[in-house]
Design a protein around this motif. Sequence first.
Motif, short mmCIF file in Angstrom:
data_model
loop_
_atom_site.label_atom_id
_atom_site.label_comp_id
_atom_site.label_asym_id
_atom_site.label_seq_id
_atom_site.Cartn_x
_atom_site.Cartn_y
_atom_site.Cartn_z
N ASN A 134 31.38 45.62 -8.01
CA ASN A 134 30.18 46.99 -8.71
C ASN A 134 31.08 47.87 -10.00
N ALA A 135 29.78 47.79 -10.97
CA ALA A 135 29.63 48.89 -11.99
C ALA A 135 30.61 49.96 -11.81
N ILE A 136 31.63 50.86 -12.23
CA ILE A 136 31.42 51.76 -12.01
C ILE A 136 30.79 52.78 -12.66
#
Length: 405
Positions: A2-4
């Motif tokens: 997932n995107a940070i």
Amino acid sequence: MNAITKSDKMRNVHSDIRGPLYIESLKMQKQGIDVLKLNTGNPATFGFELPESIQNALNNHIDAGLGYCDFKGMPKAREAICEYEKSKGIKGITPDDIFIGNGVSEIVPFALTALLNDGDEVLVPTPSYSLWGNSVYLAGGKPVFYLCDESSNWYPDIQDIRSKITDKTKAIVVINPNNPTGMLYPREILSEIVQTARESGLLVFSDEIYDRLVMDELQHTSLASLAEDIPVVTMNGLSKSHCLCGYRCGWMVISGPRHLTEDYIQGIIQLTSLRLCANTLAQLVIPAALEDMETPASMIRPGGRIYEQRKATIAELSKIDGISFVKNNSAFYIFPKFDVKKFNITSDKKFASDLLHATNILLVPGSGFDWHEPDHFRIVMLPEAEVLGDAVKRIGNFLDGYKQQ
């Protein structure tokens, strides 16, 4: 993966002084465009030089800064600060009541984090330097903004302060002289704030970073000198008075009844210990700087740079139709007001963006200082008087016929 994503704690944090418009100005500079940055109070950028007193202090003692020092700060530096603050009328303090940090920008989060539980409220002025509101948010608290009244020389509205105190209120912030208005508060107003804090059992944070840059033969009163019986945390430093922004040298002094602040101070000790110590090279110059009152005095008397730069700014601002202002008497800021109907301004950020691209002048809109209406902007009066006068004239030319779409 997932995107940070950034933390929810950042939701309300904003940094307009070096925010999106500042980033845009950097892009313009890379394209070869000369941008006049009136966004930040950074004297060295505009030719203010290192005072001789500071140079000598560094040359003679530089080896003393090689190792870590006490987490509160170097003894000689704290002794000098203690004597300075006592000379301002603060009673009952010793060097042990002083914590030195890497600028007031580091000290403020220490002071708030050690105080606030989630949901606690702090009364913060509007307009104000956004460090305070942002730091309250990051400490888990809620800034509640009280009004500084433009029709009364930008003085804090005492009734508004009183009306906003709740059972969650822990402290009141006072910025004197104020950023962004450049106004000094009289003793009478400070006494009323102290009495309000006394009645409600509140800690007072007094940000006095501009106390040595007061013009027109006025005198700064340290709030803590009026409040021996209540806890006050006084913030100060050398960034502005001695043009040492990059040295990152600030401090806080905790005064008032020690039995009321003993546990709170332990929290500050925990935080300052974690970062080991503040920059020792900056601390080496504190005694010399606090003996050198001629450096700030030379800037604010007639003929001095800050005094003459204010004069040039006021002269040109007075000629702009649709702009009003309260003449500042301290620091190097002024906070003019638009006639929003005349210019059809609904977004002060759009105004600042339009101005930047039309004139290559970077300003911070009033909303960057937690002001609630789109009708103000701040001018930093640090360029030479001739440059400043020309810049304000260009702002006036830009506004002539300006209508926000």
